[in-house]
Motif scaffolding. Structure first.
Motif, PDB file in Angstrom:
ATOM      1  N   GLU A  39       0.841  -1.210   0.000  1.00  0.00           N
ATOM      2  CA  GLU A  39       0.000   0.000   0.000  1.00  0.00           C
ATOM      3  C   GLU A  39       0.875   1.259   0.000  1.00  0.00           C
ATOM      4  O   GLU A  39       0.602   2.231  -0.699  1.00  0.00           O
ATOM      5  CB  GLU A  39      -0.919   0.011   1.225  1.00  0.00           C
ATOM      6  N   HIS A  40       1.927   1.201   0.793  1.00  0.00           N
ATOM      7  CA  HIS A  40       2.874   2.327   0.849  1.00  0.00           C
ATOM      8  C   HIS A  40       3.480   2.563  -0.541  1.00  0.00           C
ATOM      9  O   HIS A  40       3.464   3.683  -1.057  1.00  0.00           O
ATOM     10  CB  HIS A  40       3.962   1.985   1.868  1.00  0.00           C
ATOM     11  N   LEU A  41       4.007   1.503  -1.143  1.00  0.00           N
ATOM     12  CA  LEU A  41       4.690   1.645  -2.434  1.00  0.00           C
ATOM     13  C   LEU A  41       3.705   2.040  -3.525  1.00  0.00           C
ATOM     14  O   LEU A  41       4.049   2.793  -4.437  1.00  0.00           O
ATOM     15  CB  LEU A  41       5.426   0.341  -2.779  1.00  0.00           C
ATOM     16  N   HIS A  42       2.467   1.547  -3.420  1.00  0.00           N
ATOM     17  CA  HIS A  42       1.451   1.921  -4.407  1.00  0.00           C
ATOM     18  C   HIS A  42       1.201   3.434  -4.354  1.00  0.00           C
ATOM     19  O   HIS A  42       1.086   4.087  -5.390  1.00  0.00           O
ATOM     20  CB  HIS A  42       0.151   1.160  -4.154  1.00  0.00           C
ATOM     21  N   THR A  43       1.142   3.981  -3.154  1.00  0.00           N
ATOM     22  CA  THR A  43       0.904   5.420  -3.007  1.00  0.00           C
ATOM     23  C   THR A  43       2.074   6.221  -3.571  1.00  0.00           C
ATOM     24  O   THR A  43       1.886   7.301  -4.125  1.00  0.00           O
ATOM     25  CB  THR A  43       0.693   5.771  -1.525  1.00  0.00           C
ATOM     26  N   ARG A  44       3.276   5.680  -3.472  1.00  0.00           N
ATOM     27  CA  ARG A  44       4.458   6.380  -3.991  1.00  0.00           C
ATOM     28  C   ARG A  44       4.577   6.269  -5.518  1.00  0.00           C
ATOM     29  O   ARG A  44       5.309   7.057  -6.129  1.00  0.00           O
ATOM     30  CB  ARG A  44       5.727   5.783  -3.382  1.00  0.00           C
ATOM     31  N   THR A  45       3.896   5.291  -6.119  1.00  0.00           N
ATOM     32  CA  THR A  45       4.068   5.088  -7.561  1.00  0.00           C
ATOM     33  C   THR A  45       2.782   5.326  -8.341  1.00  0.00           C
ATOM     34  O   THR A  45       2.823   5.520  -9.548  1.00  0.00           O
ATOM     35  CB  THR A  45       4.544   3.658  -7.870  1.00  0.00           C
ATOM     36  N   ALA A  46       1.622   5.303  -7.681  1.00  0.00           N
ATOM     37  CA  ALA A  46       0.353   5.462  -8.395  1.00  0.00           C
ATOM     38  C   ALA A  46      -0.530   6.426  -7.599  1.00  0.00           C
ATOM     39  O   ALA A  46      -0.210   7.607  -7.514  1.00  0.00           O
ATOM     40  CB  ALA A  46      -0.314   4.095  -8.593  1.00  0.00           C
ATOM     41  N   ALA A  47      -1.602   5.927  -7.010  1.00  0.00           N
ATOM     42  CA  ALA A  47      -2.454   6.803  -6.200  1.00  0.00           C
ATOM     43  C   ALA A  47      -3.146   5.982  -5.128  1.00  0.00           C
ATOM     44  O   ALA A  47      -3.682   4.904  -5.402  1.00  0.00           O
ATOM     45  CB  ALA A  47      -3.492   7.511  -7.071  1.00  0.00           C
ATOM     46  N   GLY A  48      -3.116   6.488  -3.899  1.00  0.00           N
ATOM     47  CA  GLY A  48      -3.761   5.817  -2.777  1.00  0.00           C
ATOM     48  C   GLY A  48      -4.940   6.627  -2.282  1.00  0.00           C
ATOM     49  O   GLY A  48      -4.865   7.862  -2.201  1.00  0.00           O
ATOM     50  N   LEU A  49      -6.026   5.916  -1.941  1.00  0.00           N
ATOM     51  CA  LEU A  49      -7.209   6.577  -1.398  1.00  0.00           C
ATOM     52  C   LEU A  49      -7.296   6.279   0.097  1.00  0.00           C
ATOM     53  O   LEU A  49      -7.336   5.106   0.506  1.00  0.00           O
ATOM     54  CB  LEU A  49      -8.474   6.080  -2.103  1.00  0.00           C
ATOM     55  N   PHE A  50      -7.316   7.322   0.906  1.00  0.00           N
ATOM     56  CA  PHE A  50      -7.356   7.200   2.365  1.00  0.00           C
ATOM     57  C   PHE A  50      -8.676   7.755   2.883  1.00  0.00           C
ATOM     58  O   PHE A  50      -9.120   8.811   2.432  1.00  0.00           O
ATOM     59  CB  PHE A  50      -6.238   8.039   3.009  1.00  0.00           C
ATOM     60  N   ASP A  51      -9.266   7.066   3.838  1.00  0.00           N
ATOM     61  CA  ASP A  51     -10.415   7.615   4.557  1.00  0.00           C
ATOM     62  C   ASP A  51      -9.882   8.354   5.783  1.00  0.00           C
ATOM     63  O   ASP A  51      -9.357   7.737   6.710  1.00  0.00           O
ATOM     64  CB  ASP A  51     -11.348   6.473   4.994  1.00  0.00           C
ATOM     65  N   VAL A  52      -9.981   9.679   5.762  1.00  0.00           N
ATOM     66  CA  VAL A  52      -9.549  10.454   6.929  1.00  0.00           C
ATOM     67  C   VAL A  52     -10.746  11.204   7.522  1.00  0.00           C
ATOM     68  O   VAL A  52     -10.604  12.290   8.099  1.00  0.00           O
ATOM     69  CB  VAL A  52      -8.369  11.396   6.598  1.00  0.00           C
ATOM     70  N   SER A  53     -11.916  10.571   7.387  1.00  0.00           N
ATOM     71  CA  SER A  53     -13.154  11.196   7.868  1.00  0.00           C
ATOM     72  C   SER A  53     -13.205  11.319   9.382  1.00  0.00           C
ATOM     73  O   SER A  53     -14.052  12.035   9.921  1.00  0.00           O
ATOM     74  CB  SER A  53     -14.360  10.375   7.413  1.00  0.00           C
TER      75      SER A  53
END
Lengths: 375, 119
Positions: free
Chosen positions: A39-53
């Motif tokens: 998940e970490h590497l995906h966010t660094r290379t593509a796009a990560g969706l986080f719920d920060v609600s």
């Protein structure tokens, strides 16, 4: 113990197979089946969706209708220039307490006729009470009816632009209000991963369809709190309650860059925030201790709480690790912690006590990884 | 194969006991990034912390399941800790114990009992 809160995306997390944990009073996803590392590497290379609600969204409106009044009022709570914050722009800041410590860190967005203040989940009730008590000329309203999503990573902009083309025109720390399916989104080009990206405030009823639409894009994957933590650590960003607390001042926390010129000793509106005496003195004379980056020399991670020593045999610790773990993008352990100023120079050799052994580590500049914000 | 309540598997190999962690344990730990192994020829007592495993999330350890002597360690894990997630019951064995009497294994769960524990 009271029942855990649920964000508008709770059902989606379960459907996606998230492992859920209690966090700041909410039942939150710590990881999805992809796992923290990927998940970490995906966010660094593509796009990560986080719920920060779970984070707090609070509106501050001037009763007079003049935003300068709200800006001045908020400036009495933080060492930040808000009078100089333009409409459509956002700024990082922190509430300070009377002894100069940090009672929370936050983002303030100027949205034309009000400020949107986004605060940490664990502090949001206290922050709301603080603002309601200390901003008599302002209407201070929580926003319980909206969720908050973060889309982060090098492909975040082009992904979000497939749904909302206007976001391409935004630059780092811009604030906009594009419509999606007839509903206003409050979008900022910012985040807490060290990547380019966006935070999107969305009405609760639209949070699920928006998240599903984003996850349907090829570059976007759901990311949990575990990777959020390792991403922000690599970016050298503070986790409230760990790297910054009511005892640590913004100067000690190496957040002096966030203290605006206008609020410093020779500034146009110098001081006038809680704890200004200590903070301005530390700016002038230097703090006695400082938050630094730490690079363990071996492969063993040094976790929060690890005591730091000046030598391999010195009896008394000089500081401790406040955040530490494995950095997936750097393929090595990293940490942050507080040390006395004479030990804070990059390159200084220190020792961390790990399971009874003194292991060497070096003080290093922050961040560990240079952010890729689109300024 | 026998199983402990600490989610270790124990396999007999000649007169030695090979120790690893179960797939369930590996999945609960998450991505393993660091493994610290004991020195060979270390005498251990049941319950001693023998191995440290650090995942991206937290540190945990492997306890000696029985009294014995560590006679061999899997040095591959030092260079490739991710093996623990990739092949927990095969390539990612941790150490081999020499014990006085293999009947000490009788106290541990068989596969069915272990599956009941984690279900």
């Amino acid at each position: 113990m009271s029942e855990l809160g649920r964000t508008a995306l709770h059902g989606l997390h379960l459907e996606l197979g998230a492992r859920m944990v209690p966090f700041a009073g909410y039942d939150m996803p710590v990881q999805f089946p992809m796992g923290v590392l990927r998940e970490h590497l995906h966010t660094r290379t593509a796009a990560g969706l986080f719920d920060v609600s779970h984070m707090g969204q609070v509106l501050v409106r001037p009763m007079s209708g003049d935003m300068a009044d709200a800006a001045l009022a908020l400036e009495s709570l933080m060492p930040i220039d808000l009078c100089g914050l333009q409409s459509g722009r956002q700024r990082y800041g922190m509430f300070t307490n009377d002894s100069g410590g940090i009672s929370d860190d936050l983002m303030v967005a100027h949205r034309g006729d009000h400020f949107l203040v986004v605060v940490n989940a664990a502090c949001k009730e206290a922050d709301l009470a603080h603002m309601q008590a200390r901003l008599p000329g302002c209407h201070v309203e929580p926003v319980p009816n909206r969720g908050l999503l973060a889309l982060q990573g090098p492909l975040a902009a082009q992904s979000l632009a497939q749904m909302i083309p206007d976001v391409m025109a935004m630059r780092f720390m811009d604030v906009a209000t594009p419509a999606w399916q007839g509903h206003d989104l409050w979008v900022t080009r910012s985040g807490y991963s060290g990547e380019d990206g966006f935070e999107i405030s969305v009405p609760n009823a639209q949070a699920m369809p928006l998240a599903r639409a984003l996850l349907a894009l090829p570059a976007v994957a759901p990311i949990g709190l575990g990777a959020r933590d390792s991403l922000r650590l690599e970016a050298g960003l503070c986790l409230y309650g760990h790297d910054i607390t009511p005892d640590t001042s913004p100067v000690e926390a190496a957040l002096a860059w966030a203290i605006s010129k206008a609020r410093r000793a020779s500034g146009a509106r110098a001081g006038g925030f809680p704890g200004a005496d200590r903070i301005l003195t530390e700016l002038a004379d230097g703090p006695t201790r400082l938050r630094v980056g730490l690079l363990p020399e071996g492969r063993a991670p040094m976790r929060e709480g690890t005591e730091l020593f000046a030598t391999a045999t010195s009896p008394a610790p000089i500081g401790h690790v406040t955040s530490g773990g494995f950095a997936p993008s750097l393929d090595r352990p990293i940490a942050m912690g507080y040390v006395p100023a004479p030990h804070a120079t990059p390159g200084t050799l220190l020792f961390g006590a790990v399971r009874g052994k003194r292991l060497p580590l070096q003080v290093c500049p922050l961040p560990f990884r240079i952010p890729t914000y689109q300024r | 194969m026998k199983y402990t309540e600490d989610h270790e598997w124990l396999r007999v190999e000649g007169d030695l006991i090979v120790v690893g962690i179960t797939e369930h344990a590996a999945s609960q730990l998450g991505d393993v990034v660091f493994v610290e192994l004991p020195e060979p020829e270390t005498m251990v007592a049941q319950g001693d912390e023998v191995v440290v495993i650090e995942s991206v999330k937290a540190a945990s350890d492997i306890l000696a399941p029985v009294d014995g002597e560590v006679v061999e360690i899997n040095a591959d894990l030092t260079d490739s800790p991710a093996l623990v997630n990739e092949d927990p019951t095969g390539a990612a064995w941790f150490f081999k114990l020499k014990v006085d009497d293999l009947s000490v294994l009788d106290q541990f769960m068989d596969e069915d009992e272990y599956n009941d524990l984690i279900s």
